[in-house]
Design a protein around this motif. Sequence first.
Motif, PDB file in Angstrom:
ATOM      1  N   GLU A   1      36.505  34.513   8.023  1.00 47.70           N
ATOM      2  CA  GLU A   1      36.867  34.062   9.358  1.00 47.70           C
ATOM      3  C   GLU A   1      35.657  34.235  10.261  1.00 47.70           C
ATOM      4  O   GLU A   1      34.957  35.248  10.199  1.00 47.70           O
ATOM      5  CB  GLU A   1      38.066  34.845   9.901  1.00 47.70           C
TER       6      GLU A   1
ATOM      7  N   GLU B   1      38.806  33.653  16.469  1.00 50.21           N
ATOM      8  CA  GLU B   1      38.369  33.801  15.092  1.00 50.21           C
ATOM      9  C   GLU B   1      39.249  32.928  14.208  1.00 50.21           C
ATOM     10  O   GLU B   1      40.465  32.884  14.388  1.00 50.21           O
ATOM     11  CB  GLU B   1      38.459  35.254  14.622  1.00 50.21           C
ATOM     12  N   CYS B   2      38.631  32.210  13.280  1.00 48.22           N
ATOM     13  CA  CYS B   2      39.390  31.351  12.379  1.00 48.22           C
ATOM     14  C   CYS B   2      38.520  30.994  11.192  1.00 48.22           C
ATOM     15  O   CYS B   2      37.319  31.313  11.156  1.00 48.22           O
ATOM     16  CB  CYS B   2      39.869  30.082  13.094  1.00 48.22           C
ATOM     17  N   SER B   3      39.103  30.320  10.230  1.00 46.95           N
ATOM     18  CA  SER B   3      38.343  29.859   9.069  1.00 46.95           C
ATOM     19  C   SER B   3      37.459  28.688   9.463  1.00 46.95           C
ATOM     20  O   SER B   3      37.617  28.083  10.536  1.00 46.95           O
ATOM     21  CB  SER B   3      39.298  29.444   7.955  1.00 46.95           C
TER      22      SER B   3
ATOM     23  N   LEU C   1      39.065  25.344  10.510  1.00 43.46           N
ATOM     24  CA  LEU C   1      39.810  25.297  11.767  1.00 43.46           C
ATOM     25  C   LEU C   1      38.930  25.453  12.993  1.00 43.46           C
ATOM     26  O   LEU C   1      39.441  25.503  14.121  1.00 43.46           O
ATOM     27  CB  LEU C   1      40.889  26.391  11.766  1.00 43.46           C
TER      28      LEU C   1
END
Length: 422
Positions: free
Chosen positions: A32, A49-51, A54
């Motif tokens: 992430e 926060e994300c992958s 995304l």
Amino acid sequence: MSILVIQIPERQRLSARGGPDAQTPVSGLGTEYAYVSSPDGLVMSAQGECSAALLPKASTVVAMLADTDVSWHRITLPKAPAARLRAALVGVLEESLLDDADEVHLAVAPDATAGQPTWVAAVDRRWLRAELAVLEKADVFVDRIVPSSWPDDPPSGHFAETRTTAAGPDQGVMLHWAHADGVASIRLQGGLPRALIPRPAPAGTRWSATPGAAASAEQWLGMPVNVMARPERALQAARSLWNLRQFDLAQRTRGARALRDGLRRLASPQWRPVRLGLVALVVAQIVGLNLWAWHQRSTIEARKVALQGVVRAAFPRVSDLDIQRDAAAVMQREVQTLRAVAGKAGDADLEPMLMAAAAAWPTDRPPAEMLRYETGRLTLGAAGWTEPQIAQFRGMLQTSGWQVDANGTQLVMSRARPGTRS
């Protein structure tokens, strides 16, 4: 122009206990990314926060490396062509690099001048390539790579909480000290920071800290510090002139990537006037072409109606159906009929053609030995004629609208078509 700044997780290292640091995941496996987006690079519009898949879209994507992932080397920039500059840098830094030269990615400071002292940033090449590959696989293309801090004067010190390790949460604080002689990342606990940081600090030194480290920083310094969250520091780093995408990692925009980048820039807000202008130009062209075509059709139709009117007035016995089909052919046919009835020769009849040939006949040539007439064509024997004689004969007839073709020992005479040159 929208900007997306992505924090690349710190590179995985061996911990003091001999195992990998548990906080840093393997690249691409559930990683992430902390990110911050801004419309202008100054004001923060979103964070989180994300992958990689995304991450929000933006016209410019900046990747920020952690302080501990970049090492700094002060050298005199060698004088070498751009294609061989990296090899020259390796030659200069060979004694200073901890890893093999092929495993290290190098980047030169912005506006560096050959023969002058400059800073060179060094990063683990394989790790950085892997991180960029993960992002590109998710259609996130990094335009610039920037360090979190860099050698600078006046100095700056930033306090941040240390990471969580395999042994559990670590409540320590890390000080990132950037000054004219380089960048150092040291734990605040112990006496090393006191030995490295001058007391008092140089004039103009800028102090900042994350919210979680602000209390420890103020206690250590004995003075207030500027509270700067990680997203704010990321935007600050993105405004620097540094770009570590150099040499073999330099951005290459070819093929589909070039088209994608071009469309992305065209869709950005600063290109809105250009988009509007292009749309207006296309609309104007379409409207203009249609108006011109309508005008041409109207002109042609008007001339056609006028010609039909002339034919009707001159030949009232001809049916309207024939006139509407081909008024010009009807007029030519009727004129030829009237001329034949009146006993007058036409332009393509034998008599006018013989008179024209006789007028242009060379005086030093005897009468034609052979003559053959077909409708609109008169063939004359020209045995023994020289090129100047043929050219003279053709030239005199051409001025009267006749065409002469030389065919061996024969000259073929016919009425010249409009625009035809012999």
